[in-house]
Design an enzyme around this catalytic site. Structure first.
Site, PDB file in Angstrom:
ATOM      1  N   ARG A 102      14.568  24.549  -8.869  1.00 19.44           N
ATOM      2  CA  ARG A 102      15.321  25.811  -8.782  1.00 19.44           C
ATOM      3  C   ARG A 102      16.355  25.784  -9.891  1.00 19.44           C
ATOM      4  NH1 ARG A 102      17.934  29.083  -3.720  1.00 19.44           N
ATOM      5  NH2 ARG A 102      15.713  29.516  -3.510  1.00 19.44           N
ATOM      6  N   HIS A 129      10.589  34.426  -8.014  1.00 15.28           N
ATOM      7  CA  HIS A 129      10.716  33.596  -6.806  1.00 15.28           C
ATOM      8  C   HIS A 129       9.360  33.610  -6.082  1.00 15.28           C
ATOM      9  CE1 HIS A 129      12.446  31.349  -3.707  1.00 15.28           C
ATOM     10  NE2 HIS A 129      13.237  32.223  -3.126  1.00 15.28           N
ATOM     11  N   GLN A 132       8.736  32.562  -2.260  1.00 10.66           N
ATOM     12  CA  GLN A 132       9.177  33.523  -1.246  1.00 10.66           C
ATOM     13  C   GLN A 132       8.084  34.547  -0.964  1.00 10.66           C
ATOM     14  OE1 GLN A 132      12.428  33.746   0.376  1.00 10.66           O
ATOM     15  NE2 GLN A 132      11.181  35.099   1.648  1.00 10.66           N
ATOM     16  N   ASP A 217      17.160  43.083  -1.309  1.00 11.55           N
ATOM     17  CA  ASP A 217      17.742  41.769  -1.594  1.00 11.55           C
ATOM     18  C   ASP A 217      19.214  42.005  -1.934  1.00 11.55           C
ATOM     19  OD1 ASP A 217      18.085  39.080  -2.260  1.00 11.55           O
ATOM     20  OD2 ASP A 217      17.042  39.203  -4.187  1.00 11.55           O
ATOM     21  N   CYS A 257      14.632  38.501   1.685  1.00  8.93           N
ATOM     22  CA  CYS A 257      14.396  37.058   1.498  1.00  8.93           C
ATOM     23  C   CYS A 257      15.524  36.220   2.078  1.00  8.93           C
ATOM     24  CB  CYS A 257      14.178  36.753   0.015  1.00  8.93           C
ATOM     25  SG  CYS A 257      15.622  37.053  -1.018  1.00  8.93           S
ATOM     26  N   ARG A 285       8.317  30.353   5.320  1.00  5.85           N
ATOM     27  CA  ARG A 285       8.480  29.583   4.083  1.00  5.85           C
ATOM     28  C   ARG A 285       7.897  28.181   4.277  1.00  5.85           C
ATOM     29  NH1 ARG A 285      12.535  30.918   0.546  1.00  5.85           N
ATOM     30  NH2 ARG A 285      11.426  29.425  -0.770  1.00  5.85           N
TER      31      ARG A 285
HETATM   32  N1  NVA Z   1      17.918  37.354  -5.820  1.00  7.86           N
HETATM   33  C1  NVA Z   1      18.525  36.268  -5.085  1.00  7.86           C
HETATM   34  C2  NVA Z   1      17.508  35.586  -4.241  1.00  7.86           C
HETATM   35  C3  NVA Z   1      18.054  34.464  -3.383  1.00  7.86           C
HETATM   36  C4  NVA Z   1      16.997  33.767  -2.597  1.00  7.86           C
HETATM   37  C5  NVA Z   1      19.165  35.292  -6.040  1.00  7.86           C
HETATM   38  O1  NVA Z   1      18.566  34.989  -7.085  1.00  7.86           O
HETATM   39  O2  NVA Z   1      20.295  34.843  -5.776  1.00  7.86           O
HETATM   40  N1   CP Z   2      15.257  33.009   0.279  1.00  8.98           N
HETATM   41  C1   CP Z   2      15.685  31.863  -0.246  1.00  8.98           C
HETATM   42  O1   CP Z   2      15.128  31.357  -1.226  1.00  8.98           O
HETATM   43  O2   CP Z   2      16.728  31.307   0.387  1.00  8.98           O
HETATM   44  P1   CP Z   2      17.603  30.067  -0.099  1.00  8.98           P
HETATM   45  O3   CP Z   2      18.396  30.539  -1.324  1.00  8.98           O
HETATM   46  O4   CP Z   2      18.489  29.745   1.058  1.00  8.98           O
HETATM   47  O5   CP Z   2      16.705  28.938  -0.471  1.00  8.98           O
END
Ligand code: NVA
Ligand code: CP
Length: 316
Positions: A102, A129, A132, A217, A257, A285
């Site tokens: 990540r 992502h 997800q 989101d 998500c 997930r």
């Molecule tokens: N769009 C959000 C998704 C978190 C799972 C982010 O990138 O922070």
């Molecule tokens: N939806 C998701 O990826 O959640 P986290 O940021 O908690 O991993």
């Protein structure tokens, strides 16, 4: 070498089989069946951004499979002190079996994957992502049957999640209606791959009409904390409210998500209401990623795409 950097790393038929396998693995888990194909294997998680669901689901899933996970936070590895991703990739390839990353820059992930000789998984970048989406499509199909030909509406930011929904629309063959404020549309390159599939608008009330599924989101993703006030202003008319939700089909589902910010991108009445499947979505997930790990490490997908069980609930 099989990587999972975007949904495009799998074919539509592989994706559908993977979801069938995820449903099977979920049933096995619920029956308490022990299944440990990864005894002696190691998964390394490299996360430079916060996570609850992704970290816990990867660690739990790999543990249920009998394997070991090592979690590397940025300030606890040499990556945080400037060791190149390419060098880290070469080293981890000689010790571990799979790496889950990540990070902000999608190019960093690509760089790592280009130098790895073990599978690399995208656990979120600023651009995509994909993990997800495996859980999201699995959840829709568990509740309502095949997503093929359905209409999904994305309301909010044209961000990493929106990009992955665009990839999913092409690969799972559904229509995607996207409502974003001016200046927050998704990247044009994604649209150009299949222009006829997407309906763009700046009017969420129009975009949501006739929808089978409504998705949103956060308005400020990780890394955009300083833009929060400006974004709250720009997105103030893009909230998923109960009134807005009532313009979708009566049987429409709501997904997010998570993490969610009630009162901003979604009202509590929607996310905690009867159309919301966000807890199933989060829980899946675990199962979807277990199927992914199994596919990447063992090349196993399992069931055929025709073996999806009946949906949990029928449309009214
Ligand atoms: N769009 C959000 C998704 C978190 C799972 C982010 O990138 O922070
Ligand atoms: N939806 C998701 O990826 O959640 P986290 O940021 O908690 O991993």
């Amino acid at each position: 070498m099989k990587h999972f950097l975007t949904l495009d790393d799998m074919t539509p038929s592989q994706l559908q089989q993977l979801l069938s396998r995820a449903i099977e693995l979920k049933a096995m888990q619920q029956r308490g069946e022990l299944y440990r194909p990864f005894i002696g294997k190691t998964q390394v998680l490299i996360f430079t951004k916060a996570s609850t669901r992704t970290r816990v689901s990867f660690e739990t899933g790999f543990g249920q499979f009998g394997g070991t996970t090592i979690f590397l936070a940025p300030d606890h590895s040499q990556l945080g002190r400037g060791e190149p991703a390419a060098d880290t990739a070469r080293v981890l390839s000689r010790m571990a079996d799979i790496v889950v990353i990540r990070t902000a820059e999608h190019n960093q992930l690509l760089d790592f994957a280009n130098h790895a000789t073990i599978p690399v998984v995208n656990a979120l970048t600023d651009d995509f992502h994909p993990c997800q989406l495996l859980a999201d499509i699995m959840t829709y199909e568990e509740h309502r049957g095949s997503i093929r030909g359905r209409r999904v509406t994305w309301i909010g930011d044209g961000n990493n999640m929106c990009h992955s929904w665009m990839n999913a629309a092409r690969l799972f063959d559904f229509e995607l209606s996207i409502a974003t404020p001016a200046g927050y549309a998704p990247k044009p390159a994604l649209t150009q791959r299949d222009p006829g599939r997407f309906i763009f608008s700046q009017d969420p009330d129009q975009a949501i009409l006739n929808s089978d599924l409504v998705v949103t989101d956060t308005w400020a993703s990780m890394g955009q904390e300083e833009e929060k006030a400006r974004r709250q202003l720009a997105f103030s008319h893009f909230k998923v409210t109960k009134a807005r939700m009532s313009k979708a089909k009566p049987e429409a589902l709501f997904m997010h998500c998570l993490p969610a910010y009630r009162g901003f991108e979604v009202d509590a009445a929607v996310i905690d209401g009867p159309q919301s499947v966000v807890w199933d979505e989060a829980g899946n997930r675990l199962h979807a990623q277990k199927a992914l790990l199994e596919y990447l490490l063992d090349g196993f997908i399992g069931l055929s795409e025709n073996s999806l069980p009946e949906p949990l609930s029928e449309s009214p």
